[in-house]
Design a protein around this motif. Structure first.
Motif, PDB file in Angstrom:
ATOM      1  N   GLN A  27       0.889  -1.168   0.000  1.00 49.15           N
ATOM      2  CA  GLN A  27       0.000   0.000   0.000  1.00 49.15           C
ATOM      3  C   GLN A  27       0.925   1.216   0.000  1.00 49.15           C
ATOM      4  OE1 GLN A  27      -3.709   0.476   2.498  1.00 49.15           O
ATOM      5  NE2 GLN A  27      -2.424   2.036   3.446  1.00 49.15           N
ATOM      6  N   LYS A  28       0.925   1.938  -1.107  1.00 51.42           N
ATOM      7  CA  LYS A  28       1.806   3.090  -1.257  1.00 51.42           C
ATOM      8  C   LYS A  28       0.956   4.347  -1.272  1.00 51.42           C
ATOM      9  CE  LYS A  28       5.484   0.811  -3.839  1.00 51.42           C
ATOM     10  NZ  LYS A  28       6.540   1.157  -4.803  1.00 51.42           N
ATOM     11  N   THR A  29       1.238   5.257  -0.381  1.00 56.26           N
ATOM     12  CA  THR A  29       0.433   6.480  -0.277  1.00 56.26           C
ATOM     13  C   THR A  29       1.336   7.696  -0.442  1.00 56.26           C
ATOM     14  OG1 THR A  29      -0.998   5.314   1.291  1.00 56.26           O
ATOM     15  CG2 THR A  29      -1.269   7.702   1.137  1.00 56.26           C
ATOM     16  N   TYR A  30       0.977   8.542  -1.359  1.00 60.48           N
ATOM     17  CA  TYR A  30       1.724   9.779  -1.623  1.00 60.48           C
ATOM     18  C   TYR A  30       0.744  10.936  -1.421  1.00 60.48           C
ATOM     19  CZ  TYR A  30       4.230   6.156  -4.235  1.00 60.48           C
ATOM     20  OH  TYR A  30       4.855   4.987  -4.613  1.00 60.48           O
ATOM     21  N   GLU A  77     -21.194   3.338   5.388  1.00 61.27           N
ATOM     22  CA  GLU A  77     -20.399   3.517   4.178  1.00 61.27           C
ATOM     23  C   GLU A  77     -18.997   2.920   4.346  1.00 61.27           C
ATOM     24  OE1 GLU A  77     -20.269   7.685   3.421  1.00 61.27           O
ATOM     25  OE2 GLU A  77     -22.447   7.849   3.152  1.00 61.27           O
ATOM     26  N   ILE A  78     -18.541   2.236   3.310  1.00 60.20           N
ATOM     27  CA  ILE A  78     -17.159   1.739   3.331  1.00 60.20           C
ATOM     28  C   ILE A  78     -16.336   2.591   2.389  1.00 60.20           C
ATOM     29  CG2 ILE A  78     -15.646  -0.203   2.884  1.00 60.20           C
ATOM     30  CD1 ILE A  78     -17.471  -1.967   4.100  1.00 60.20           C
ATOM     31  N   THR A  79     -15.503   3.417   2.964  1.00 59.32           N
ATOM     32  CA  THR A  79     -14.610   4.288   2.202  1.00 59.32           C
ATOM     33  C   THR A  79     -13.223   4.208   2.839  1.00 59.32           C
ATOM     34  OG1 THR A  79     -14.889   6.237   3.577  1.00 59.32           O
ATOM     35  CG2 THR A  79     -16.542   5.899   1.851  1.00 59.32           C
ATOM     36  N   ILE A 123     -12.835  -0.658  -1.207  1.00 60.16           N
ATOM     37  CA  ILE A 123     -12.424  -1.954  -1.764  1.00 60.16           C
ATOM     38  C   ILE A 123     -10.967  -2.248  -1.386  1.00 60.16           C
ATOM     39  CG2 ILE A 123     -11.793  -3.024  -3.982  1.00 60.16           C
ATOM     40  CD1 ILE A 123     -14.668  -3.417  -3.569  1.00 60.16           C
ATOM     41  N   GLY A 124     -10.133  -1.205  -1.430  1.00 62.46           N
ATOM     42  CA  GLY A 124      -8.737  -1.373  -1.049  1.00 62.46           C
ATOM     43  C   GLY A 124      -8.596  -1.828   0.402  1.00 62.46           C
ATOM     44  N   LEU A 125      -9.454  -1.293   1.275  1.00 59.60           N
ATOM     45  CA  LEU A 125      -9.401  -1.702   2.683  1.00 59.60           C
ATOM     46  C   LEU A 125      -9.809  -3.156   2.860  1.00 59.60           C
ATOM     47  CD1 LEU A 125     -10.938   1.225   4.754  1.00 59.60           C
ATOM     48  CD2 LEU A 125      -8.543   0.576   4.492  1.00 59.60           C
ATOM     49  N   LEU A 126     -10.807  -3.580   2.075  1.00 56.11           N
ATOM     50  CA  LEU A 126     -11.265  -4.965   2.206  1.00 56.11           C
ATOM     51  C   LEU A 126     -10.163  -5.951   1.821  1.00 56.11           C
ATOM     52  CD1 LEU A 126     -14.938  -4.771   0.859  1.00 56.11           C
ATOM     53  CD2 LEU A 126     -14.174  -4.904   3.232  1.00 56.11           C
TER      54      LEU A 126
END
Lengths: 229, 116
Positions: free
Chosen positions: A47-50, B25-27, B64-67
């Motif tokens: 997971q890359k966050t900029y 909400e899933i964000t 979706i990335g968190l899931l």
């Protein structure tokens, strides 16, 4: 928190339509290919966050300008051919990197404060890239990748410099985005290795590798010219 | 940073399972809430963690990335992850993002637990 569930979800028009494969005429290393999430990739998951601070600009305006000028914020060694219809759900954009490698992305999701791309088979990495802007004591522009190198060749490339190149590219993009609004800012980078495992079941992805496919495409160019003549 | 618009409660399900009821909400902004719920469900005796999406009101790509991040944590701890309560719309999104290849999607809680 509970609201009555309606038949029409609020995010229905934000998502791309569900597809099995990208359109056949999508371009070299894109047409007819399947989309890939991180679980369809090969190498360790990151997971890359900029982030970059862009004070005084509303998040909605940041995203609106980002969508409209997306490719212009990229470094000069890579070119993004934006979809004709713009950055809208389901549209496909083509990428040329170092003037030789062709690949692309599909626009997965868009709303007023974010948009996301998903990569096709063969792309250097498998996963999602989300571009967003939000207020955090001032407006922030953010790129977040949830990705794995797509295949063993890309995994090796990432170990030997491509990962660093990826970082430099998104830092350049965010500096250019901030400069677009007249802000000189230094992006911040947060890298999290979510999963160190390699997914060996996906090692065969190498048959779709976009660098190999592009080299073959270039090698076949004289044959195509002769056929047309 | 915007506040998460979601509540998650963790409860015991059948056969040593834990169920996370998701309401809202899933964000990307619900990372803290989601990972806190996962930590509550992540017990040595837990075999399967079931996500109940029946009250899911909205989801974006950050969600979706968190899931998928949660999926990796579950796999690392030898828990299976299953889901139910997804509307047709969200089933399509799981299919589009190919998340359904990694998280089993079921009609109801009983079948999610039984299949895991």
């Amino acid at each position: 928190m509970t609201e009555e569930r309606t038949d029409e979800p609020r995010d229905r028009n934000n998502w791309a339509p569900n597809i099995e494969r990208l359109r056949a005429d999508g371009g070299v290393n894109v047409g007819g290919r399947r989309l890939t999430g991180p679980q369809q990739g090969f190498g360790p998951m990151w997971q890359k966050t900029y982030t970059v601070r862009i004070p005084g600009v509303e998040p909605e305006r940041v995203i609106s300008e980002w969508k409209a000028n997306y490719g212009s914020f990229w470094p000069s060694h890579s070119r993004f051919n934006a979809p004709v219809a713009g950055i809208k759900p389901g549209e496909v954009g083509n990428i040329t990197s170092m003037q030789v490698m062709s690949t692309g992305i599909m626009v997965l999701y868009t709303d007023e404060t974010s948009f996301s791309f998903m990569t096709p088979e063969g792309h250097p990495f498998a996963g999602w890239i989300t571009f967003s802007s939000y207020d955090d004591d001032g407006t922030v522009g953010q790129v977040q990748l949830v990705i794995r190198p797509s295949d063993p060749l890309w995994d090796v490339a990432f170990l030997f410099g491509a990962a660093k190149g990826e970082d430099l590219m998104w830092q350049h993009t965010l500096r250019a985005l901030a400069a677009h609004f007249g802000v000189e800012a230094k992006p911040e980078t947060t890298l999290v290795k979510v999963d160190k495992k390699r997914l060996w079941k996906n090692a065969g992805n190498i048959t779709k590798n976009a660098a190999i496919g592009s080299a073959i495409n270039v090698a076949k160019a004289p044959v195509r010219m002769l056929r047309r003549a | 940073m915007p506040q998460a618009q979601v509540a998650m409660t963790v409860r015991d399900g059948a056969n040593g399972s834990k169920v996370i009821d998701i309401d809202g909400e899933i964000t990307a902004f619900c990372e803290g809430v989601l990972m806190d719920a996962y930590s509550q469900a992540d017990k040595p005796e837990t075999k399967v963690i079931v996500l109940n999406f029946d009250q899911l009101g909205y989801m974006n790509s950050g969600g979706i990335g968190l899931l998928v991040t949660m999926l990796i944590r579950a796999q690392r701890n030898n828990h299976r992850l299953a889901a139910y309560g997804l509307s047709d719309h969200y089933r399509q999104i799981f299919s589009l993002t190919r998340l359904d290849e990694a998280i089993g999607i079921f009609e109801d809680e009983a079948s999610a637990i039984a299949a895991a």
